[in-house]
Design an enzyme around this catalytic site. Structure first.
Site, PDB file in Angstrom:
ATOM      1  N   ASP A  35     -13.608  -3.018  -2.583  1.00  0.00           N
ATOM      2  CA  ASP A  35     -12.285  -2.504  -2.222  1.00  0.00           C
ATOM      3  C   ASP A  35     -11.278  -3.618  -2.491  1.00  0.00           C
ATOM      4  OD1 ASP A  35     -10.212  -0.924  -1.003  1.00  0.00           O
ATOM      5  OD2 ASP A  35     -10.417  -2.150   0.797  1.00  0.00           O
ATOM      6  N   SER A  36     -10.005  -3.251  -2.464  1.00  0.00           N
ATOM      7  CA  SER A  36      -8.954  -4.245  -2.626  1.00  0.00           C
ATOM      8  C   SER A  36      -8.971  -5.267  -1.489  1.00  0.00           C
ATOM      9  CB  SER A  36      -7.598  -3.546  -2.630  1.00  0.00           C
ATOM     10  OG  SER A  36      -7.488  -2.729  -1.474  1.00  0.00           O
ATOM     11  N   CYS A  39     -12.297   2.371  -2.684  1.00  0.00           N
ATOM     12  CA  CYS A  39     -10.847   2.193  -2.662  1.00  0.00           C
ATOM     13  C   CYS A  39     -10.262   3.385  -3.408  1.00  0.00           C
ATOM     14  CB  CYS A  39     -10.482   0.886  -3.367  1.00  0.00           C
ATOM     15  SG  CYS A  39      -8.725   0.623  -3.579  1.00  0.00           S
ATOM     16  N   GLU A  57      -3.182  -2.786   9.045  1.00  0.00           N
ATOM     17  CA  GLU A  57      -3.598  -4.186   8.902  1.00  0.00           C
ATOM     18  C   GLU A  57      -3.053  -5.055  10.028  1.00  0.00           C
ATOM     19  OE1 GLU A  57      -3.489  -5.740   4.956  1.00  0.00           O
ATOM     20  OE2 GLU A  57      -5.305  -4.543   4.684  1.00  0.00           O
ATOM     21  N   CYS A  81      -6.995   7.294   1.659  1.00  0.00           N
ATOM     22  CA  CYS A  81      -6.858   5.839   1.582  1.00  0.00           C
ATOM     23  C   CYS A  81      -7.837   5.251   2.596  1.00  0.00           C
ATOM     24  CB  CYS A  81      -5.420   5.443   1.931  1.00  0.00           C
ATOM     25  SG  CYS A  81      -5.196   3.656   2.117  1.00  0.00           S
ATOM     26  N   HIS A  97      -7.697   2.898   4.641  1.00  0.00           N
ATOM     27  CA  HIS A  97      -7.196   2.497   5.960  1.00  0.00           C
ATOM     28  C   HIS A  97      -6.944   3.686   6.890  1.00  0.00           C
ATOM     29  CE1 HIS A  97      -6.539  -1.143   3.731  1.00  0.00           C
ATOM     30  NE2 HIS A  97      -5.989  -1.762   4.751  1.00  0.00           N
TER      31      HIS A  97
HETATM   32  N1  DGL Z   1      -7.877   0.420  -0.450  1.00  0.00           N
HETATM   33  C1  DGL Z   1      -6.623   1.064  -0.791  1.00  0.00           C
HETATM   34  C2  DGL Z   1      -6.845   2.568  -0.943  1.00  0.00           C
HETATM   35  O1  DGL Z   1      -7.808   3.133  -0.474  1.00  0.00           O
HETATM   36  C3  DGL Z   1      -5.560   0.785   0.251  1.00  0.00           C
HETATM   37  C4  DGL Z   1      -5.107  -0.641   0.285  1.00  0.00           C
HETATM   38  C5  DGL Z   1      -4.434  -1.075  -1.005  1.00  0.00           C
HETATM   39  O2  DGL Z   1      -3.326  -0.608  -1.314  1.00  0.00           O
HETATM   40  O3  DGL Z   1      -5.024  -1.890  -1.698  1.00  0.00           O
HETATM   41  O4  DGL Z   1      -6.047   3.217  -1.575  1.00  0.00           O
END
Ligand code: DGL
Length: 267
Positions: free
Chosen positions: A11-12, A74, A153, A187, A189
């Site tokens: 993931d990011s 992600c 976050e 997403c 989060h």
């Molecule tokens: N992991 C990203 C998503 O699921 C959210 C966080 C980001 O923007 O990197 O879209």
């Protein structure tokens, strides 16, 4: 580590831990290798070109270990880079968008589905395309929600938090005005916001891309004969920056009872 085969998850940043959590819960016998690209988070506000490059680097890092599959945990990377990853890597690659779209397409009763996601995911149109593959009559209403990732976050996701309520209401108003009966939290989060979302719109069926992904991964791996059948899986976590703060921050996404530390990835 060389005899062990892993499901590589990336993931990011740390949000993909909601996907890892669901996978650990659904497939506890599997070995998990998680990479969070914390040096480059967020992806959701970056250009498609940059997201593709970062996603390729993420899988390159995971590929240093023996992998049986990769999970793009992600939504943003999945929506933009899945095709590139499948072209470049000879590994089964699973995502989050396809499973959540499938579930939403089958769940809706009035064929009106809402998507909450990052700006890059919304711009890609990936959810709309995937949902139409399963239900061509569905109308898809997307809403980019750039304030939600920073809120989560910063630990602001509880349903009784007035800031969370105000921000969510603003995003949800537009979607509910279109008469949706099903909402995809598109997403990593957002699963943490699911109670807050339901407190505002209890009548909606809410689908978490993280949970849908774990179920689909299990089905997909079974079909490919890749599932472990016994034992307790192990988990390793890597990040590209700020490994010291992983334990504290990861708890938000993995759950209070999960104690995990991360190593700094040399990328
Ligand atoms: N992991 C990203 C998503 O699921 C959210 C966080 C980001 O923007 O990197 O879209």
């Amino acid at each position: 580590m060389s005899d062990t085969q892993y499901i590589g998850i990336f993931d990011s940043g740390l949000g993909g831990l909601t996907v890892a959590k669901s996978i650990i819960h659904t497939m506890p016998e599997e070995n998990i290798l998680y990479f969070g690209d914390t040096a480059h988070v967020p992806y959701g506000t970056k250009s498609h070109k940059q997201i593709r490059e970062l996603a390729v680097n993420d899988v390159r890092f995971l590929s240093r270990f023996p992998l049986k599959a990769v999970v793009v945990a992600c939504n943003t990377a999945d929506s933009v880079a899945m095709g590139t990853l499948q072209e470049q890597f000879d590994l089964p690659i699973f995502g989050v968008i396809e499973p959540a779209s499938h579930k939403a397409a089958r769940t809706t009763r009035n064929n009106r589905i809402g998507i909450m996601a990052t700006s890059a995911t919304v711009r890609s149109g990936a959810y709309e395309k995937a949902i139409h593959r399963y239900n061509e009559n569905a109308q898809v209403f997307q809403k980019a929600c750039p304030l939600l990732v920073p809120l989560v976050e910063n630990g602001r996701y509880r349903k009784d938090d007035p800031v969370v309520q105000i921000v969510l209401k603003e995003y949800l108003d537009e979607l509910t005005a279109n008469g949706i009966d099903t909402l995809v939290l598109g997403c990593t989060h957002y699963p943490l916001l699911s109670e807050a979302v339901q407190s505002i719109v209890p009548e909606l069926t809410v689908i978490s891309s993280s949970e849908a992904a774990a179920d689909a991964l299990k089905r997909g791996m079974k079909e490919l004969g890749l599932c472990e059948t016994e034992g307790d899986g192990i988990q390793h976590y890597y990040v590209s920056d700020d490994a010291e703060h992983f334990e504290e921050n990861a708890r938000v996404f993995l759950g209070e009872d999960m104690k995990a530390t991360a190593e700094l990835a040399q990328i």
